[in-house]
Scaffold this motif. Structure first.
Motif, PDB file in Angstrom:
ATOM      1  N   ARG A 122       6.056   2.483   4.810  1.00 41.46           N
ATOM      2  CA  ARG A 122       6.048   1.611   3.634  1.00 41.46           C
ATOM      3  C   ARG A 122       4.643   1.080   3.361  1.00 41.46           C
ATOM      4  O   ARG A 122       3.952   0.627   4.283  1.00 41.46           O
ATOM      5  CB  ARG A 122       7.026   0.455   3.816  1.00 41.46           C
ATOM      6  CG  ARG A 122       8.465   0.954   3.846  1.00 41.46           C
ATOM      7  CD  ARG A 122       9.472  -0.106   3.534  1.00 41.46           C
ATOM      8  NE  ARG A 122      10.800   0.488   3.415  1.00 41.46           N
ATOM      9  CZ  ARG A 122      11.909  -0.198   3.201  1.00 41.46           C
ATOM     10  NH1 ARG A 122      11.871  -1.507   3.086  1.00 41.46           N
ATOM     11  NH2 ARG A 122      13.071   0.420   3.092  1.00 41.46           N
ATOM     12  N   ARG A 124       3.628  -1.612   1.764  1.00 38.38           N
ATOM     13  CA  ARG A 124       3.447  -3.058   1.935  1.00 38.38           C
ATOM     14  C   ARG A 124       3.924  -3.441   3.321  1.00 38.38           C
ATOM     15  O   ARG A 124       5.077  -3.276   3.669  1.00 38.38           O
ATOM     16  CB  ARG A 124       4.227  -3.832   0.865  1.00 38.38           C
ATOM     17  CG  ARG A 124       3.942  -5.322   0.931  1.00 38.38           C
ATOM     18  CD  ARG A 124       4.264  -6.042  -0.378  1.00 38.38           C
ATOM     19  NE  ARG A 124       3.732  -7.396  -0.299  1.00 38.38           N
ATOM     20  CZ  ARG A 124       4.479  -8.477  -0.043  1.00 38.38           C
ATOM     21  NH1 ARG A 124       5.775  -8.344   0.129  1.00 38.38           N
ATOM     22  NH2 ARG A 124       3.920  -9.659   0.035  1.00 38.38           N
ATOM     23  N   ARG A 125       2.982  -3.984   4.145  1.00 39.14           N
ATOM     24  CA  ARG A 125       3.314  -4.299   5.517  1.00 39.14           C
ATOM     25  C   ARG A 125       2.600  -5.561   5.986  1.00 39.14           C
ATOM     26  O   ARG A 125       1.602  -5.974   5.404  1.00 39.14           O
ATOM     27  CB  ARG A 125       3.000  -3.169   6.492  1.00 39.14           C
ATOM     28  CG  ARG A 125       2.042  -2.147   6.118  1.00 39.14           C
ATOM     29  CD  ARG A 125       2.083  -0.889   6.985  1.00 39.14           C
ATOM     30  NE  ARG A 125       2.916  -0.982   8.170  1.00 39.14           N
ATOM     31  CZ  ARG A 125       4.208  -0.598   8.194  1.00 39.14           C
ATOM     32  NH1 ARG A 125       4.754  -0.113   7.108  1.00 39.14           N
ATOM     33  NH2 ARG A 125       4.912  -0.709   9.289  1.00 39.14           N
ATOM     34  N   LYS A 177      12.542  -6.109   4.278  1.00 37.78           N
ATOM     35  CA  LYS A 177      12.268  -5.331   3.068  1.00 37.78           C
ATOM     36  C   LYS A 177      10.889  -4.675   3.106  1.00 37.78           C
ATOM     37  O   LYS A 177      10.617  -3.758   2.345  1.00 37.78           O
ATOM     38  CB  LYS A 177      12.372  -6.236   1.830  1.00 37.78           C
ATOM     39  CG  LYS A 177      13.752  -6.827   1.601  1.00 37.78           C
ATOM     40  CD  LYS A 177      13.772  -7.671   0.341  1.00 37.78           C
ATOM     41  CE  LYS A 177      15.151  -8.279   0.092  1.00 37.78           C
ATOM     42  NZ  LYS A 177      15.479  -9.314   1.101  1.00 37.78           N
ATOM     43  N   VAL A 178      10.010  -5.175   3.977  1.00 35.21           N
ATOM     44  CA  VAL A 178       8.652  -4.642   4.081  1.00 35.21           C
ATOM     45  C   VAL A 178       8.448  -4.041   5.462  1.00 35.21           C
ATOM     46  O   VAL A 178       9.232  -4.281   6.383  1.00 35.21           O
ATOM     47  CB  VAL A 178       7.596  -5.744   3.835  1.00 35.21           C
ATOM     48  CG1 VAL A 178       7.697  -6.279   2.423  1.00 35.21           C
ATOM     49  CG2 VAL A 178       7.730  -6.871   4.861  1.00 35.21           C
ATOM     50  N   ASN A 221      -4.621   1.621   4.345  1.00 34.43           N
ATOM     51  CA  ASN A 221      -3.232   1.170   4.515  1.00 34.43           C
ATOM     52  C   ASN A 221      -3.111  -0.026   5.465  1.00 34.43           C
ATOM     53  O   ASN A 221      -2.124  -0.162   6.186  1.00 34.43           O
ATOM     54  CB  ASN A 221      -2.345   2.326   5.001  1.00 34.43           C
ATOM     55  CG  ASN A 221      -2.637   2.735   6.438  1.00 34.43           C
ATOM     56  OD1 ASN A 221      -3.650   2.355   7.014  1.00 34.43           O
ATOM     57  ND2 ASN A 221      -1.756   3.527   7.015  1.00 34.43           N
ATOM     58  N   GLU A 224      -0.999  -6.347   4.738  1.00 33.68           N
ATOM     59  CA  GLU A 224      -1.404  -7.362   3.773  1.00 33.68           C
ATOM     60  C   GLU A 224      -1.911  -8.629   4.460  1.00 33.68           C
ATOM     61  O   GLU A 224      -2.833  -9.279   3.998  1.00 33.68           O
ATOM     62  CB  GLU A 224      -0.223  -7.688   2.872  1.00 33.68           C
ATOM     63  CG  GLU A 224      -0.543  -8.596   1.715  1.00 33.68           C
ATOM     64  CD  GLU A 224       0.628  -8.706   0.768  1.00 33.68           C
ATOM     65  OE1 GLU A 224       1.049  -9.843   0.496  1.00 33.68           O
ATOM     66  OE2 GLU A 224       1.124  -7.658   0.308  1.00 33.68           O
ATOM     67  N   GLU A 338       9.665 -11.709   2.486  1.00 31.48           N
ATOM     68  CA  GLU A 338       8.717 -10.779   1.858  1.00 31.48           C
ATOM     69  C   GLU A 338       9.461  -9.689   1.096  1.00 31.48           C
ATOM     70  O   GLU A 338      10.461  -9.153   1.558  1.00 31.48           O
ATOM     71  CB  GLU A 338       7.798 -10.152   2.908  1.00 31.48           C
ATOM     72  CG  GLU A 338       6.851 -11.131   3.568  1.00 31.48           C
ATOM     73  CD  GLU A 338       5.817 -11.707   2.611  1.00 31.48           C
ATOM     74  OE1 GLU A 338       5.712 -11.228   1.463  1.00 31.48           O
ATOM     75  OE2 GLU A 338       5.110 -12.649   3.018  1.00 31.48           O
ATOM     76  N   LYS A 339       8.947  -9.378  -0.095  1.00 29.25           N
ATOM     77  CA  LYS A 339       9.547  -8.355  -0.948  1.00 29.25           C
ATOM     78  C   LYS A 339       8.815  -7.029  -0.750  1.00 29.25           C
ATOM     79  O   LYS A 339       7.671  -6.974  -0.313  1.00 29.25           O
ATOM     80  CB  LYS A 339       9.458  -8.776  -2.420  1.00 29.25           C
ATOM     81  CG  LYS A 339      10.028 -10.147  -2.714  1.00 29.25           C
ATOM     82  CD  LYS A 339      11.523 -10.212  -2.467  1.00 29.25           C
ATOM     83  CE  LYS A 339      12.085 -11.570  -2.867  1.00 29.25           C
ATOM     84  NZ  LYS A 339      13.530 -11.683  -2.549  1.00 29.25           N
ATOM     85  N   SER A 340       9.495  -5.965  -1.124  1.00 33.39           N
ATOM     86  CA  SER A 340       8.920  -4.628  -0.930  1.00 33.39           C
ATOM     87  C   SER A 340       7.957  -4.231  -2.028  1.00 33.39           C
ATOM     88  O   SER A 340       7.365  -3.146  -1.982  1.00 33.39           O
ATOM     89  CB  SER A 340      10.047  -3.591  -0.852  1.00 33.39           C
ATOM     90  OG  SER A 340      10.819  -3.605  -2.037  1.00 33.39           O
ATOM     91  N   TYR A 341       7.775  -5.073  -3.023  1.00 34.45           N
ATOM     92  CA  TYR A 341       6.887  -4.726  -4.147  1.00 34.45           C
ATOM     93  C   TYR A 341       5.839  -5.802  -4.302  1.00 34.45           C
ATOM     94  O   TYR A 341       5.930  -6.877  -3.700  1.00 34.45           O
ATOM     95  CB  TYR A 341       7.684  -4.609  -5.454  1.00 34.45           C
ATOM     96  CG  TYR A 341       8.565  -5.816  -5.729  1.00 34.45           C
ATOM     97  CD1 TYR A 341       8.076  -6.932  -6.399  1.00 34.45           C
ATOM     98  CD2 TYR A 341       9.886  -5.824  -5.293  1.00 34.45           C
ATOM     99  CE1 TYR A 341       8.881  -8.032  -6.634  1.00 34.45           C
ATOM    100  CE2 TYR A 341      10.690  -6.914  -5.539  1.00 34.45           C
ATOM    101  CZ  TYR A 341      10.197  -8.022  -6.205  1.00 34.45           C
ATOM    102  OH  TYR A 341      10.997  -9.103  -6.428  1.00 34.45           O
TER     103      TYR A 341
END
Length: 341
Positions: A122, A124-125, A177-178, A221, A224, A338-341
Motif C-alpha cells: 500500500r 500510504r503507510r 486501512k493503511v 515509498n 508518511e 488513518e484512511k487509505s487515501y
C-alpha cells in the motif's frame, strides 16, 4: 537509552513547539465532546482492544532472557523469539537486517534490526519503532560496584517492544486501512555517558545503520510518518512533547497528544515541552520520515528520566500497566483512524 536532557534548549524551543502544534494546554478528562457539544462515553470512542496484561506479558518474556546486550547469548535468544513472535502474531512480512557496527569504545557489535509490516504494497503507510537492546552498564547506580552490571531493561527497551507486539496482535485480527510497519532497532543503548554534544553519534547505532540502508523502503515509498516508543511503561509516567519531535514532526505529534486527550489520557500526555533528546527518532527523521518520540523525559521525581533509568531497578515490578494501556490504546486508535487515501 541514548539521551542527555537539554533543558535550556527545550525552553528555547517551547515557543517554536507552541506555534507548530497549536498549544491546547488543557488536561484530559474522562469524557469527550462531539460536534454538538454533547458528552460521550470514552468507551464508545475506543477502537481496537489494546490489552495491557498482554503487553506486560511480552515485557516479562523479554526480561526472562536477561539483559539483551548485543553479542550475548541472551541477545541472540531474544532476537530469535522476537522474529518468531512477529510471524506467530500474523504480520505480513518479516525482515531481519543483520549488520556489524563498532561502538565508540571499540566494541564490535553484531546487531539485528527486526522489521515487519502489514499491507506492504500500500502506498500510504506509517511506521512504529522501538529499541529492543538493553544498556550494558547501570551507569546511574549510586554504588560504583553496580555500575558495570547490565540493566534488566524492563522499561528501557522492553516496554516499547511489549506495546508493539500487542499492537501487532490487534492489527492482525482487525486490519488497518493503511500500511503499517514496525521496526525493532538494535544497539540504541550502547552510547557513552556524558554530554549531549560530544557523544550523540555513539547512541542509536542500529537506527543509524538502518537510516543508511532503509529496508524495506526506497526514497519514493517512505512512510508518511513514524512513532518511536521508548520507556513507555514507567509508574505514574507523564509524557511531554519532545522538542525535536515537535520541530521535525509536528503533525504526528499533534495527532498522538490530541487522541490521548480524546481518550481520557490527557493527564498522562501533557501538552508542554519536557526536553530534548537523542533517540531513534533522529535517524528516522534524517532518513526523511517525520517521526515523533513518545518517551518519559520529565519525570515528576527526577525532572528528567524515570528513577529506574540506567539502574538495576529497571525491573518488571516497576512497570505500570496503566501507562502501557494509555500509550498502546492511543497509538492503536491513531492507526485505526488513518484512511487509505
Amino acid at each position: 537509552m541514548s539521551k542527555q536532557k537539554q533543558t535550556v534548549l527545550a525552553a528555547f524551543l517551547c515557543l517554536l513547539v507552541s506555534a507548530a502544534i497549536g498549544c491546547g494546554c488543557g488536561k484530559g478528562t474522562n469524557t469527550a465532546g462531539g460536534a454538538s457539544g454533547q458528552l460521550h462515553s470514552i468507551d464508545t470512542l475506543r477502537l481496537g482492544n489494546f490489552n495491557a496484561d498482554s503487553a506486560y506479558s511480552y515485557i516479562a518474556r523479554q526480561v526472562e532472557f536477561g539483559p539483551r546486550v548485543p553479542g550475548t547469548e541472551s541477545h541472540r535468544a531474544c532476537r530469535d523469539w522476537l522474529v518468531s513472535k512477529f510471524k506467530e502474531l500474523g504480520i505480513d512480512s518479516v525482515i531481519v537486517q543483520n549488520a556489524t557496527v563498532t561502538a565508540s569504545n571499540g566494541d564490535v557489535l553484531p546487531i539485528s534490526n527486526i522489521i515487519g509490516g502489514f499491507y506492504t504494497d500500500r502506498p500510504r503507510r506509517i511506521v512504529i519503532a522501538a529499541h529492543w537492546d538493553t544498556r550494558p552498564w547501570a551507569d546511574q547506580e549510586s554504588k560504583a560496584d553496580d555500575r558495570a552490571k547490565a540493566i534488566p531493561g524492563a522499561n528501557d527497551g522492553g516496554s516499547g517492544v511489549g506495546v508493539i507486539l500487542e499492537l501487532i496482535r490487534n492489527l492482525a485480527q482487525n486490519r488497518p486501512k493503511v500500511g503499517v510497519d514496525f521496526i525493532l532497532f538494535d544497539a540504541e543503548d550502547y552510547g557513552e555517558s556524558g554530554t549531549f554534544d560530544s557523544n550523540s553519534e555513539s547512541w542509536c547505532l542500529g537506527s543509524q545503520y538502518w537510516a543508511k540502508n532503509i529496508e524495506p523502503y526506497t526514497a519514493e515509498n517512505l512512510p508518511e510518518y513514524g512513532i518511536v516508543l521508548d520507556m513507555v511503561g514507567g509508574k505514574d509516567a507523564v509524557f511531554h512533547y519532545e522538542a525535536y519531535s515537535s520541530q521535525m514532526a509536528p503533525n504526528p505529534t499533534m495527532k498522538i497528544w490530541s487522541e490521548a486527550e480524546r481518550l481520557g489520557h490527557g493527564h498522562i500526555f501533557e501538552r508542554s515541552v519536557g526536553g530534548v533528546i537523542i533517540d531513534d527518532h533522529i535517524p528516522m527523521n534524517r532518513a526523511g520520515i517525520p517521526t515523533t518520540d513518545i518517551i518519559e523525559l520529565n519525570n515528576h521525581q527526577t525532572g528528567a528520566f524515570p528513577p529506574t533509568w540506567h539502574t538495576l531497578e529497571d525491573k518488571l515490578e516497576n512497570i505500570d500497566k496503566n501507562t502501557l494501556k494509555a500509550v498502546g490504546e492511543t497509538v492503536l486508535n491513531v492507526i485505526y483512524k488513518e484512511k487509505s487515501y
